[in-house]
Design a protein around this motif. Structure first.
Motif, short mmCIF file in Angstrom:
data_model
loop_
_atom_site.label_atom_id
_atom_site.label_comp_id
_atom_site.label_asym_id
_atom_site.label_seq_id
_atom_site.Cartn_x
_atom_site.Cartn_y
_atom_site.Cartn_z
N VAL A 109 0.84 -1.20 0.00
CA VAL A 109 0.00 0.00 0.00
C VAL A 109 0.88 1.25 0.00
O VAL A 109 0.57 2.25 -0.65
CB VAL A 109 -0.95 0.01 1.21
N GLU A 110 1.99 1.18 0.73
CA GLU A 110 2.90 2.33 0.81
C GLU A 110 3.74 2.49 -0.45
O GLU A 110 4.16 3.59 -0.79
CB GLU A 110 3.84 2.16 2.02
N ASP A 111 3.97 1.39 -1.16
CA ASP A 111 4.88 1.42 -2.31
C ASP A 111 4.20 1.81 -3.62
O ASP A 111 4.84 2.37 -4.52
CB ASP A 111 5.53 0.04 -2.50
N HIS A 112 2.93 1.49 -3.76
CA HIS A 112 2.26 1.67 -5.04
C HIS A 112 2.03 3.15 -5.37
O HIS A 112 1.79 3.96 -4.47
CB HIS A 112 0.94 0.92 -5.07
N LYS A 113 2.08 3.45 -6.66
CA LYS A 113 2.02 4.85 -7.10
C LYS A 113 0.96 5.10 -8.16
O LYS A 113 0.62 6.24 -8.43
CB LYS A 113 3.39 5.28 -7.66
N THR A 114 0.45 4.06 -8.81
CA THR A 114 -0.46 4.26 -9.94
C THR A 114 -1.84 3.68 -9.64
O THR A 114 -1.97 2.73 -8.85
CB THR A 114 0.08 3.60 -11.22
N PRO A 115 -2.89 4.20 -10.28
CA PRO A 115 -4.23 3.65 -10.11
C PRO A 115 -4.31 2.16 -10.43
O PRO A 115 -4.98 1.41 -9.72
CB PRO A 115 -5.08 4.48 -11.07
N ASP A 116 -3.64 1.74 -11.50
CA ASP A 116 -3.69 0.32 -11.89
C ASP A 116 -3.07 -0.57 -10.81
O ASP A 116 -3.57 -1.68 -10.56
CB ASP A 116 -2.95 0.11 -13.22
N GLU A 117 -2.00 -0.11 -10.20
CA GLU A 117 -1.37 -0.89 -9.13
C GLU A 117 -2.33 -1.06 -7.95
O GLU A 117 -2.43 -2.14 -7.36
CB GLU A 117 -0.08 -0.21 -8.67
N PHE A 118 -3.04 0.01 -7.62
CA PHE A 118 -3.98 -0.08 -6.50
C PHE A 118 -5.21 -0.93 -6.84
O PHE A 118 -5.76 -1.60 -5.97
CB PHE A 118 -4.40 1.32 -6.04
N THR A 119 -5.62 -0.91 -8.09
CA THR A 119 -6.72 -1.78 -8.51
C THR A 119 -6.32 -3.24 -8.33
O THR A 119 -7.09 -4.05 -7.79
CB THR A 119 -7.09 -1.53 -9.98
N ALA A 120 -5.12 -3.59 -8.77
CA ALA A 120 -4.64 -4.96 -8.63
C ALA A 120 -4.50 -5.35 -7.16
O ALA A 120 -4.85 -6.47 -6.76
CB ALA A 120 -3.29 -5.12 -9.34
#
Length: 213
Positions: free
Chosen positions: A34-45
């Protein structure tokens, strides 16, 4: 016969322990992302990953909590980039996860904190026309969270954000926000989570705003 019963019991306990450990391991790895992700697609996954964990761990609210939180983070990234087109969808998706978590853990302050955040996403999709309808919903959710868990620092972080970004003529100011961020830090230093998987976010954000003074 007693030895057979004892062996069966030990095998049963070992299986449960392994399952719990596997769940905790999977959750710990995903929460770190959660802390590492930067893009909407990453958070969707990531939200999808938490949802799958929740399906396997049917009685635990935390996977759905983090699925909702990841979806809200996706919405916040869209908002910061100036893309408001996906905010309603992100809020709707997050609310579905919140509903799943709430079915397993009713009257949970952490879930009301997320409800405040999803309402904020909807409001930011069209602030001029939605402020009067969404602001009361957001404040009611935060008030309920405070009733349930008055010393929760994440409540204070959201209050600080609101004050920081609200113009003085409407009751806010950067100074008021800073004071609330200071209060949040004090609360973080004293607050004890129920489990090591429980939400802990917010302190870094408070520290960031305090560093901007």
């Amino acid at each position: 016969m007693k030895n057979l019963i004892l062996t069966a019991a030990l095998l049963f306990v070992s299986t449960i322990t392994f399952a719990q450990t596997a769940f905790e391991k999977a959750m710990t790895e995903k929460i770190a992302k959660v802390e590492d992700h930067k893009t909407p697609d990453e958070f969707t996954a990531l939200a999808n990953d938490f949802d799958r964990i929740g399906t396997k761990e049917a009685n635990n609210w935390l996977p759905y909590y983090y699925a909702a939180f990841a979806t809200i983070q996706k919405g916040r990234i869209l908002m910061r980039s100036g893309d408001k087109s996906g905010l309603d969808t992100a809020a709707d998706e997050a609310d579905k996860y919140i509903a799943k978590a709430e079915a397993l853990s009713p009257n949970n302050a952490e879930l009301f904190i997320l409800k405040k955040m999803t309402s904020g996403l909807r409001m930011m999709a069209d602030p001029m026309s939605r402020y009067m309808s969404e602001a009361p919903i957001a404040q009611q959710a935060l008030a309920k969270a405070q009733e349930l868990d008055p010393n929760n620092p994440r409540i204070t972080v959201l209050q600080a954000e609101d004050a920081y970004f609200t113009p003085e003529q409407f009751g806010g100011s950067k100074e008021k926000g800073i004071e609330l961020f200071k209060k949040a830090i004090e609360q973080f230093n004293a607050y004890k989570s129920k489990t090591f998987l429980d939400p802990k976010w917010g302190k870094a954000e408070a520290e960031y705003f305090l560093s901007q003074k």
